[in-house]
Design an enzyme around this catalytic site. Sequence first.
Site, PDB file in Angstrom:
ATOM      1  N   THR A 223      43.606  34.348  40.052  1.00 57.16           N
ATOM      2  CA  THR A 223      42.426  34.621  39.255  1.00 57.16           C
ATOM      3  C   THR A 223      41.366  35.203  40.184  1.00 57.16           C
ATOM      4  O   THR A 223      41.483  35.067  41.375  1.00 57.16           O
ATOM      5  CB  THR A 223      41.924  33.366  38.534  1.00 57.16           C
ATOM      6  OG1 THR A 223      40.967  33.750  37.567  1.00 57.16           O
ATOM      7  CG2 THR A 223      41.345  32.360  39.479  1.00 57.16           C
TER       8      THR A 223
ATOM      9  N   ASN B  35      26.401  34.631  29.947  1.00 55.49           N
ATOM     10  CA  ASN B  35      27.351  35.524  29.298  1.00 55.49           C
ATOM     11  C   ASN B  35      26.817  36.169  28.028  1.00 55.49           C
ATOM     12  O   ASN B  35      27.379  37.154  27.550  1.00 55.49           O
ATOM     13  CB  ASN B  35      28.642  34.766  29.001  1.00 55.49           C
ATOM     14  CG  ASN B  35      29.456  34.557  30.263  1.00 55.49           C
ATOM     15  OD1 ASN B  35      30.121  35.456  30.747  1.00 55.49           O
ATOM     16  ND2 ASN B  35      29.369  33.359  30.836  1.00 55.49           N
TER      17      ASN B  35
END
Length: 407
Positions: free
Chosen positions: A188, A402
Amino acid sequence: MMAISPTIDGVAGFQVAGVHGGLKKDGALDLALVVSDSDCVAAGVFTRNKVQAAPVLLDRQRLAENPTTIRAVATNSACANACTGAVGMENARRTARLVADALGLSAEQVLVMSTGVIGEHLPMEAIARGIELSSVGLSDDWAAAAAAIMTTDTRPKLASVGVECVGGSYTIAGIAKGAGMIAPDMATMLSVVVTDAALELGELQNALRTATQQSYNRIVVDGDTSTNDTVLLLANGKSGVHVEGADDLGAFQEALDALTRYLAQEIVRDGEGVTKFVTLDIVNAADVADAERIGQTIGASLLTKSAFYGSDANWGRIVAAAGRAGTAFDPDRSSLWVAAGESPSEPGLQIFAGGMPADYQEADAAAIMSAPSMTFKLDCGLGQGSATIWTCDISHEYISINGDYRS
């Protein structure tokens, strides 16, 4: 246990740079170079997301065709160069050519990585400026290189470890970035790991895959797997140590595992809006794959992460997540404990057993969960499969970050 240093003093034959080329509006560092003065054997692991960014596609091709003469890795932040079509592929290739021209290499010896917003083309003037500046500013400033690859990270992530063996000593060092869009399906985030030891290609690739599975594949921040996930491992042999034979390979693997585990945990600690670091020890599952799947499901659950944030020992959310992981699981054979800290010597307070709540006081559980780090141990009672997953809570700040990421 290997002693991991949170700094990198230098790795023989490697130099790095981190500069501001103009990709970030605030003047922060945004382009990094990692360069070896001799050919490297290189290995990589990449995202298994079906949406793969241009740099991922290019690096896959380069490592398939030219894995033993890699000399440089260029990484830009602020733009992922994902979902950018033929133009994006050409920009990835052009980035490699610019690095090659600046360093006197062939383009095939250069790997590229990108991170940032999906769907935007690389600003090639800024890329070119960053490559020009970084190519003449190479040094041992690994902290600057680590800072240049950050997106929503709040701090650079770097580490090194020295290894002594019969043939001498060598170093393994790495930088990583990641704070959100973290749920591994190979690795990741982005990471470049280098060593001045010499290894054969097959041994290097096997070592990286093994380390990845024990580290980058065991972290969760928010349950999303990126389009750009890449971990690269370069070995140039400049220490004069050739890693071969079971003992030497075992020592290399141990050191690489420790290094990547440290960097992986740093990603979780620096997760977007994170206030708590949570270790999930899944034991006695049917097998290791089931243990990993159960841990990942618990770690990605918004309900469990909200409970972590609120210091609520809501074992029902944890057990329910385990039950929907798609693995063998029997609540009547399972038990759950919670303890403060990351590596508690005892399981802690038992909060669930045999399909029912254990005899405990909510105040005691809440006190444990108010700590900045905690460990849950889930005994599945089914077999001998075990895995440790590192995750975190979710806070209001995650939404704030976000909700306006592209601005």
